[in-house]
Design a protein around this motif. Structure first.
Motif, PDB file in Angstrom:
ATOM      1  N   ALA A  19       0.707  -1.187  -0.024  1.00 40.67           N
ATOM      2  CA  ALA A  19      -0.163  -0.166   0.016  1.00 40.67           C
ATOM      3  C   ALA A  19       0.921   1.283  -0.061  1.00 40.67           C
ATOM      4  N   GLU A  20       1.844   1.159   0.709  1.00 39.04           N
ATOM      5  CA  GLU A  20       2.866   2.378   0.725  1.00 39.04           C
ATOM      6  C   GLU A  20       3.633   2.600  -0.747  1.00 39.04           C
ATOM      7  N   PHE A  21       3.818   1.340  -1.062  1.00 37.13           N
ATOM      8  CA  PHE A  21       4.677   1.543  -2.648  1.00 37.13           C
ATOM      9  C   PHE A  21       3.747   1.863  -3.572  1.00 37.13           C
ATOM     10  N   ARG A  22       2.349   1.564  -3.538  1.00 34.61           N
ATOM     11  CA  ARG A  22       1.382   2.098  -4.506  1.00 34.61           C
ATOM     12  C   ARG A  22       1.181   3.441  -4.438  1.00 34.61           C
ATOM     13  N   ARG A  23       1.160   3.951  -2.996  1.00 39.05           N
ATOM     14  CA  ARG A  23       0.689   5.614  -2.829  1.00 39.05           C
ATOM     15  C   ARG A  23       1.924   6.374  -3.336  1.00 39.05           C
ATOM     16  N   VAL A  24       3.187   5.887  -3.167  1.00 39.75           N
ATOM     17  CA  VAL A  24       4.407   6.503  -3.898  1.00 39.75           C
ATOM     18  C   VAL A  24       4.411   6.704  -5.453  1.00 39.75           C
ATOM     19  N   LEU A  25       3.827   5.488  -5.982  1.00 35.58           N
ATOM     20  CA  LEU A  25       3.961   5.451  -7.398  1.00 35.58           C
ATOM     21  C   LEU A  25       2.844   6.220  -7.777  1.00 35.58           C
ATOM     22  N   VAL A  26       1.617   6.237  -7.530  1.00 34.07           N
ATOM     23  CA  VAL A  26       0.475   6.934  -7.778  1.00 34.07           C
ATOM     24  C   VAL A  26       0.978   8.535  -7.704  1.00 34.07           C
ATOM     25  N   GLU A  27       1.511   8.933  -6.522  1.00 33.89           N
ATOM     26  CA  GLU A  27       1.492  10.420  -6.263  1.00 33.89           C
ATOM     27  C   GLU A  27       2.947  10.992  -7.088  1.00 33.89           C
ATOM     28  N   SER A  28       3.894   9.897  -7.280  1.00 36.42           N
ATOM     29  CA  SER A  28       4.846  10.472  -8.464  1.00 36.42           C
ATOM     30  C   SER A  28       4.631  10.335  -9.725  1.00 36.42           C
ATOM     31  N   THR A  29       3.265  10.027 -10.069  1.00 35.21           N
ATOM     32  CA  THR A  29       2.707   9.923 -11.529  1.00 35.21           C
ATOM     33  C   THR A  29       3.402   8.825 -12.202  1.00 35.21           C
ATOM     34  N   LEU A  30       4.319   7.562 -11.629  1.00 40.30           N
ATOM     35  CA  LEU A  30       4.711   6.660 -12.279  1.00 40.30           C
ATOM     36  C   LEU A  30       3.515   5.686 -12.106  1.00 40.30           C
TER      37      LEU A  30
END
Length: 96
Positions: free
Chosen positions: A18-29
């Motif tokens: 879930a933390e990994f997903r959040r960073v991916l989404v918020e970084s546009t990756l």
């Protein structure tokens, strides 16, 4: 007056999906990653030889960056980073 937050860097081989997903989404990756597929995200983390994280040194230590290293053949690896797009915003909201 604002105080500057420190960043904690660590090896986190068991990083939460879930933390990994959040960073991916918020970084546009997240636009080019399978963010809706927990099993694939877990495979991305599990398949990495090294998972390094950057977290703000404030209450809750929010994740602001991830680097994964995966071997492609002996002596060579590929790195993928997921930086948080607006560090100042993260720092301010983490203190609030």
């Amino acid at each position: 007056m604002t105080t500057q937050s420190n960043i904690i860097y660590a090896s986190e081989p068991e990083l939460d999906v879930a933390e990994f997903r959040r960073v991916l989404v918020e970084s546009t990756l997240g636009e080019t990653r399978p963010v809706d597929d927990d099993a694939r995200l877990q495979a991305m983390l599990s398949g990495a030889n090294l998972v390094l994280t950057a977290r703000l040194d404030v209450e809750g230590t929010p994740l602001i960056g991830v680097i994964r290293a995966s071997p492609i053949f002996p002596g060579c690896a590929t790195f993928q980073s997921s930086p948080y797009p607006n560090l100042r915003k993260a720092s301010a909201s983490a203190k609030a």
